[in-house]
Scaffold this motif. Structure first.
Motif, mmCIF file in Angstrom:
data_model
loop_
_atom_site.group_PDB
_atom_site.id
_atom_site.type_symbol
_atom_site.label_atom_id
_atom_site.label_comp_id
_atom_site.label_asym_id
_atom_site.label_seq_id
_atom_site.Cartn_x
_atom_site.Cartn_y
_atom_site.Cartn_z
ATOM 1 N N THR A 114 -2.379 -3.713 8.806
ATOM 2 C CA THR A 114 -3.181 -4.907 9.068
ATOM 3 C C THR A 114 -3.958 -5.322 7.818
ATOM 4 O OG1 THR A 114 -4.972 -3.540 9.985
ATOM 5 C CG2 THR A 114 -3.360 -4.428 11.533
ATOM 6 N N ALA A 115 -4.322 -4.354 6.981
ATOM 7 C CA ALA A 115 -5.011 -4.693 5.735
ATOM 8 C C ALA A 115 -4.093 -5.474 4.797
ATOM 9 C CB ALA A 115 -5.514 -3.424 5.047
ATOM 10 N N ALA A 142 -4.085 -8.956 5.985
ATOM 11 C CA ALA A 142 -5.336 -9.632 5.632
ATOM 12 C C ALA A 142 -5.334 -10.048 4.158
ATOM 13 C CB ALA A 142 -6.522 -8.715 5.927
ATOM 14 N N ARG A 143 -4.788 -9.199 3.288
ATOM 15 C CA ARG A 143 -4.777 -9.519 1.854
ATOM 16 C C ARG A 143 -3.838 -10.676 1.542
ATOM 17 N NH1 ARG A 143 -4.464 -3.775 1.073
ATOM 18 N NH2 ARG A 143 -2.335 -3.882 0.266
ATOM 19 N N ALA A 177 -3.920 0.635 10.328
ATOM 20 C CA ALA A 177 -4.963 -0.113 9.611
ATOM 21 C C ALA A 177 -4.464 -0.562 8.241
ATOM 22 C CB ALA A 177 -6.214 0.739 9.473
ATOM 23 N N THR A 211 0.847 -1.187 0.000
ATOM 24 C CA THR A 211 0.000 0.000 0.000
ATOM 25 C C THR A 211 0.882 1.236 0.000
ATOM 26 O OG1 THR A 211 -1.863 -1.040 1.143
ATOM 27 C CG2 THR A 211 -1.678 1.342 1.325
#
Length: 614
Positions: A607-608, A611-612, A604, A556
């Motif tokens: 953590t995203a 998760a991905r 966040a 990201t």
């Protein structure tokens, strides 16, 4: 005219005070000098850098013993540690009488309680204003009862506790290393502790392995270096050591080579002389220094280096409470010489996130940001890259060096996989991810620095800096020396504020004293020698690019739309090509310091990514 006026102001200012504020005050004049008078600019910068031989220093208060004296060398008041060193006050007079106009002076005395040589630094009340003095000593200088202060390097119990914590030594190992430094050789250290020589030999071998010391000399010097704080010996330390003991500079280099863990053959090779010559030099050194063993030589070398770093420092700060929030470890490199300074903030149950700071900052980072990451189930780990803070410099490609160091850190901490969180070292982060796809799960890049040809901002102080480093790299080394030798906490704070001038949200973040203090401390860590900074910025300026990953969906990019130093639209195509499938998070109210102003969003984003990637 603009360039000439800037240079005139610079030359006048630098003779009396830290000159770096001028670059923030007059960035247009700074840029004009680079463009229109590069030779005069380079000459002025080199002269200003040479005026102060030392670096910035952050000292551990309990590592130094101090006394206040009158002009005749009579001790007015001394702290307990200093009093325990000497049987009488007479030797101090010989030090004070050699202080010229209150300027700092180094000396060596042989009249401590055990009759061993001890290095001391002395100076007038103005020169020692920022030295680590006891409260009573400082009070005596303030009220006029004393005119000078004398300081010796003598780590207290707190210093030895820090050393043990950083290296993971046991209590018995710590006691033995302290005794080794105190007694000068291992048999004497074992006798002083009432333990068998074989037990001492095993304990010292364990301590050496944990800190990566090659020999007992390196063990003692490394322990003392860490006890002192974040500081480096000045570039002229060989000359200082030679003058103190009436040696030649070659003899001084041989002494320091042995003290730094070298063998006679290794020192001879490094100096380009025969082993016989080094052996002959060391015989003279041992007599001149009043020592009989190499370990004792390492101790006096460490004292001189610490006090020389103090006496010549361009700015001194005392580390009183910051170390509590700095869970420092020094991890030995296996792939190259030296050690890596790492701050593992935990907890062990969190998913590891390795933080890569911008090249003007070391490992120190906001405690509130750390707490936000921890609350999100993460384990933040920061470190000084090569040539920053307490991490030893490695020549060559800084991105490959960082990759090797990250791999070493993960191995040492028993970590299989980690995320990377980069605040400006994006090429290094992606280089590491490409080299270690099984270890790096992905990451978050905050305002990733674009390739130099896409970085077109040349306005303001930071823009002028880019003009110098990217467009006029021949000026870079001299200007970096100026930054290293003439900076201060005040200068760093001023330049940080100037760098985000016009961004209300960033300026508001810097109005928080705690956050500003942490940023200044990180800046001081970067300024400690500046070798890492110069290597990274020249490599980037020469056109280095991040490797293209096959899949960037586990990354990201986050950026603030009000960042005064960043234009994502100018590099968006580059980053989407480099990281195919990358997620982009545009923070509308965000500026430069997203980790301060939007910590929850950054946590966040981390953590995203997890998760991905499942």
């Amino acid at each position: 005219m603009r360039a000439a006026a800037f240079l005139d102001r610079f030359r006048t200012l630098e003779r009396h005070e830290a000159p770096l504020a001028l670059f923030a005050d007059d960035p247009e004049g700074f840029a004009a000098a680079i463009d229109n008078a590069p030779a005069e600019f380079a000459e002025s910068v080199e002269a200003a850098a040479a005026r102060v031989p030392g670096w910035i220093a952050e000292l551990n208060h309990g590592a130094f013993a101090s006394a206040a004296c009158n002009a005749r060398g009579q001790v007015v008041v001394a702290d307990k540690s200093f009093r325990a060193w000497f049987d009488d006050d007479d030797p101090i007079g010989s030090v004070i009488r050699r202080v010229d106009d209150g300027e700092p002076y180094l000396s060596v005395l042989a009249q401590d309680g055990n009759g061993r040589p001890v290095a001391l630094a002395a100076g007038g009340s103005r020169a020692v204003a920022r030295w680590p003095l006891g409260e009573a000593v400082r009070a005596a200088l303030a009220d006029g009862r004393a005119s000078h202060a004398v300081v010796g390097f003598r780590p207290d119990s707190g210093g030895w506790e820090r050393i043990a914590r950083v290296h993971g030594w046991t209590l018995s190992e710590t006691r033995l290393v302290a005794a080794l430094a105190r007694e000068g050789d291992l048999p004497a250290a074992a006798r002083s502790l009432g333990i068998a020589h074989e037990t001492a030999r095993k304990q010292v071998a364990s301590a050496m392995e944990k800190c990566g010391a090659r020999r007992q000399t390196d063990l003692v010097r490394e322990a003392f270096r860490l006890a002192a704080g974040d500081l480096r010996a000045p570039a002229n330390v060989d000359r200082l050591f030679a003058d103190l003991f009436d040696l030649t500079e070659r003899q001084a280099r041989a002494a320091r080579g042995i003290a730094h863990g070298g063998t006679r053959p290794a020192v001879a090779k490094a100096m380009g002389v025969s082993e016989h010559a080094v052996k002959a030099d060391l015989k003279i050194v041992y007599v001149a220094c009043g020592v009989e063993a190499a370990v004792d030589l390492a101790r006096i070398v460490a004292e001189v280096e610490a006090l020389a770093g103090l006496a010549t420092a361009c700015d001194v700060a005392l580390n009183i409470g910051q170390a509590v929030n700095d869970p420092l470890k020094l991890i030995p490199r296996g792939w190259a010489p030296g050690r890596i300074a790492v701050a593992d903030h935990g907890p062990d149950t969190g998913f590891p996130v390795v933080i890569l700071q911008v090249n003007v900052m070391g490992r120190a980072i906001s405690q509130r940001f750390i707490a936000t990451l921890q609350a999100a189930g993460l384990r933040p780990i920061a470190f000084d890259r090569a040539g920053f803070g307490l991490t030893d410099f490695v020549e060559g490609d800084p991105y490959r060096t960082a990759t090797h160091d990250i791999d070493t850190i993960l191995d040492a901490l028993g970590i299989e996989q980690a995320l990377l969180l980069s605040r400006g070292f994006s090429t290094g982060a992606i280089t590491a991810a490409e080299a270690m796809p099984d270890r790096i799960r992905g990451g978050v890049l905050l305002g990733p620095d674009p390739p130099v040809e896409l970085d077109r901002v040349r306005s303001g102080m930071m823009g002028a800096g880019r003009k110098l480093f990217y467009d006029n790299p021949r000026l870079a080394a001299g200007f970096t020396r100026l930054l290293a030798h003439r900076t201060s906490s005040e200068s760093i704070a001023r330049m940080m504020r100037e760098s985000v001038n016009g961004s209300a949200i960033d300026l508001a973040a810097l109005d928080d004293p705690e956050e500003l203090a942490t940023i200044v401390r990180a800046g001081r860590q970067s300024a400690l020698g500046m070798h890492g900074f110069l290597n990274e910025i020249l490599t980037h300026g020469a056109g280095a690019r991040a490797p293209v990953l096959l899949d960037g969906s586990n990354w990201t990019i986050a950026y603030g739309q009000r960042d005064p130093l960043y234009r994502f639209d100018e590099a968006e195509a580059h980053w989407r090509a480099t990281l195919p499938g990358v997620a982009v998070l545009a923070i509308e109210q965000g500026g430069r310091f997203l980790h301060l102003t939007h910590a929850a969003e950054i946590a966040a984003a981390c953590t995203a990514v997890l998760a991905r990637t499942g």
